[in-house]
Motif scaffolding. Structure first.
Motif, mmCIF file in Angstrom:
data_model
loop_
_atom_site.group_PDB
_atom_site.id
_atom_site.type_symbol
_atom_site.label_atom_id
_atom_site.label_comp_id
_atom_site.label_asym_id
_atom_site.label_seq_id
_atom_site.Cartn_x
_atom_site.Cartn_y
_atom_site.Cartn_z
ATOM 1 N N SER A 17 0.810 -1.223 0.000
ATOM 2 C CA SER A 17 0.000 0.000 0.000
ATOM 3 C C SER A 17 0.837 1.264 0.000
ATOM 4 N N SER A 18 2.128 1.159 0.295
ATOM 5 C CA SER A 18 3.007 2.320 0.267
ATOM 6 C C SER A 18 3.741 2.389 -1.061
ATOM 7 N N ARG A 19 3.967 3.622 -1.522
ATOM 8 C CA ARG A 19 4.702 3.829 -2.771
ATOM 9 C C ARG A 19 6.201 3.994 -2.521
ATOM 10 N N LEU A 205 8.717 11.142 1.105
ATOM 11 C CA LEU A 205 7.457 10.406 0.983
ATOM 12 C C LEU A 205 7.014 9.867 2.335
ATOM 13 N N GLU A 209 3.303 10.680 3.695
ATOM 14 C CA GLU A 209 2.297 9.666 4.003
ATOM 15 C C GLU A 209 1.664 9.920 5.365
ATOM 16 N N PHE A 272 -1.481 4.153 4.242
ATOM 17 C CA PHE A 272 -0.226 3.741 3.621
ATOM 18 C C PHE A 272 0.321 2.451 4.232
#
Length: 513
Positions: A17-19, A205, A209, A272
């Motif tokens: 779910s995290s980029r 990031l 998040e 996230f």
């Protein structure tokens, strides 16, 4: 070097779910040993920010009056001045428990108020598991028109009292209250990491998040919410500027950002990390399983049988492997109810390791040249002089499952970073000059040197401190012993309160990360 042999792959991270990138290459990582070094670099880089640049930070505790250099500025002055220059200043501080419980609610609130008055925005963030905290220590500085100047700082050092110590370990003149063993100005050993290159984008990031999490900042405590509302606290995050491209490559280091977030799926979950994230635990697990000769740890706690089992398995599987750990001589607390759970947690972990490795397990604590114990707050691991990690995470179940944590693992295509980090720390602990480390490179001779130095210093103390003090600052760690009745109540208190488990139920049952 095959990075995939040491770093987690995308699926192994366990959080789709995290980029966040799996890892990044082309970075430059520099360990900043001691708070005075970190704070000095932080001041220099922050004062260079101009209007439109970004300053994002997260922290467990922030004291607005902490002097970052002997003549200032303070934390509040540094960040407020940046905001007045037009820098976009955004911060997330753990909301914290009450000051009367020896936490930092008021300090964190006052730092936020000072920065907000200058035009920045600092939120008190309690989006954590019950009884948990936000423990990440991160500062990200971005230059939209000069990305090659972007820099981030991540590691174990909070922006607060007691952290600005030097290699002499005389302590920070601005001190926190601790166990009387450490005196009025506790000597403090800590490490932060300065990072340049594409990894700055991954750390940016990580901040974004958390900042854009739509859940209320403090939904768990109605009384705290009412108090915040009455005091006019900022309860809503303003919009961040658009994300910037990653900075250009600038060095030989591959860096993997590792994190912990607890499982909040029965409550509201992180968008996230819906089931939490345990890449810190998974990253350590993969690296430690590759260890063959030497694991070096510096850690505030070194608790938890689950964590200790990882090192014990490695010791059993590899008969030439040694484990060297540097820990505090005494816990930071000294109360009748708080001290025993701290002691029993470490005693359990060390026992697990020593049963597996016997004389190949070497545990030390640190003192300064006056003989005062040094509080080891660092969170460092070096495996076979190849893989190194510096972060906010302690070696315990809480840090690996329950609180938010942030660590950076580093691999060096030149093969120097992890080895040089260990040698730098050992030279300090052994009172060696720069370059005086030929016998510390090979694992066997290094173990012989460090154990002999610690034993000489311990013998000097035992003989009444007669004659010149031997060089070195390490002594064999001798854990305090607890009686059976004390252990009977301290063990469940330790497991439930001090070292809770934030994993999903299925992971607890399987005892996996």
């Amino acid at each position: 070097m095959d990075v995939e042999e040491w770093f987690l792959t995308g699926p192994e991270r366990g959080n789709p779910s995290s980029r966040i990138p799996t890892w990044s290459r082309g970075n430059l990582a520099e360990p900043l040993v001691h708070g005075d070094s970190y704070f000095d670099h932080l001041v220099t880089e922050t004062e260079a920010l101009e209007a439109g640049d970004h300053l994002f930070f997260t922290d467990w505790r922030g004291d607005p009056d902490e002097l970052l250099r002997p003549d200032g500025p303070t934390v509040a002055e540094l960040f407020s001045a940046a905001a007045r220059r037009g820098v976009i200043v955004k911060g997330l501080m753990w909301r914290s428990h009450l000051d009367k419980l020896q936490y930092s609610e008021e300090e964190n609130r006052h730092l936020g108020e000072a920065v907000a008055a200058a035009g920045g925005e600092v939120l008190l963030d309690q989006r954590v598991r019950r009884g948990g905290s936000h423990h990440q220590k991160l500062v990200v500085l971005r230059h939209p028109h000069a990305p090659e100047r972007d820099v981030a700082f991540a590691g174990g050092i909070d922006l607060c009292h007691s952290r600005r110590d030097t290699a002499a370990h005389d302590g920070d003149p601005q001190a926190v209250r601790m166990s009387p063993h450490y005196g009025d100005h506790p000597p403090w050993h800590d490490v932060q990491l300065e990072l340049r290159g594409p990894v700055v984008g991954a750390l940016d990031l990580t901040f974004r998040e958390r900042w854009t999490d739509p859940h209320p900042l403090d939904s768990r405590s109605p009384l705290a919410w009412i108090r915040d509302l009455a005091s006019g606290a900022d309860l809503h995050a303003d919009t961040l500027p658009d994300p910037l491209p990653d900075p250009p490559e600038c060095g030989p280091h591959a860096v993997q950002v590792l994190r912990t977030y607890p499982d909040l799926s029965l409550d509201r979950g992180y968008p996230f990390a819906p089931d939490g994230e345990r890449s810190v635990a998974r990253g350590y697990t993969k690296a430690i399983r590759r260890a063959r000769r030497l694991i070096y740890l510096e850690d505030q706690y070194l608790w938890s049988t689950e964590v200790a089992a990882l090192f014990a398995d490695a010791l059993r599987d590899n008969p030439d492997l040694h484990l060297v750990a540097v820990v505090p001589r005494h816990p930071d607390v000294d109360g009748a109810l708080s001290l025993p759970p701290n002691l029993v947690g470490r005693a359990q972990a060390l026992s697990v390791c020593q049963r597996a490795g016997g004389e190949r397990v070497h545990v030390f604590d640190v003192e300064n040249h006056a003989g005062d114990p040094v509080y080891v707050h660092a969170k460092v691991c070096v495996t076979d002089d190849v893989w190194a990690s510096i972060g906010s995470d302690n070696l315990n179940r809480r840090s690996w499952t329950h609180d938010s944590e942030l660590s950076c693992a580093v691999l060096d295509e030149t093969g120097a970073f992890a080895r040089d980090l260990r040698l730098r720390l050992w030279r300090e602990h052994l009172d060696r000059a720069d370059g005086d480390d030929a016998d510390l490179v090979d694992a066997d001779s290094a173990i012989a040197a460090i154990t002999a130095s610690a034993q000489r210093l311990d013998d000097w103390h035992a003989d009444g401190r007669v004659g010149p003090r031997p060089p070195g600052r390490l002594r064999p760690h001798k854990p305090e012993q607890l009686g059976l009745l004390t252990k009977a109540w301290a063990l469940p208190a330790y497991r439930l309160v001090y070292d809770p488990d934030g994993r999903p139920l299925r992971a607890r049952r399987a005892n996996t990360w």
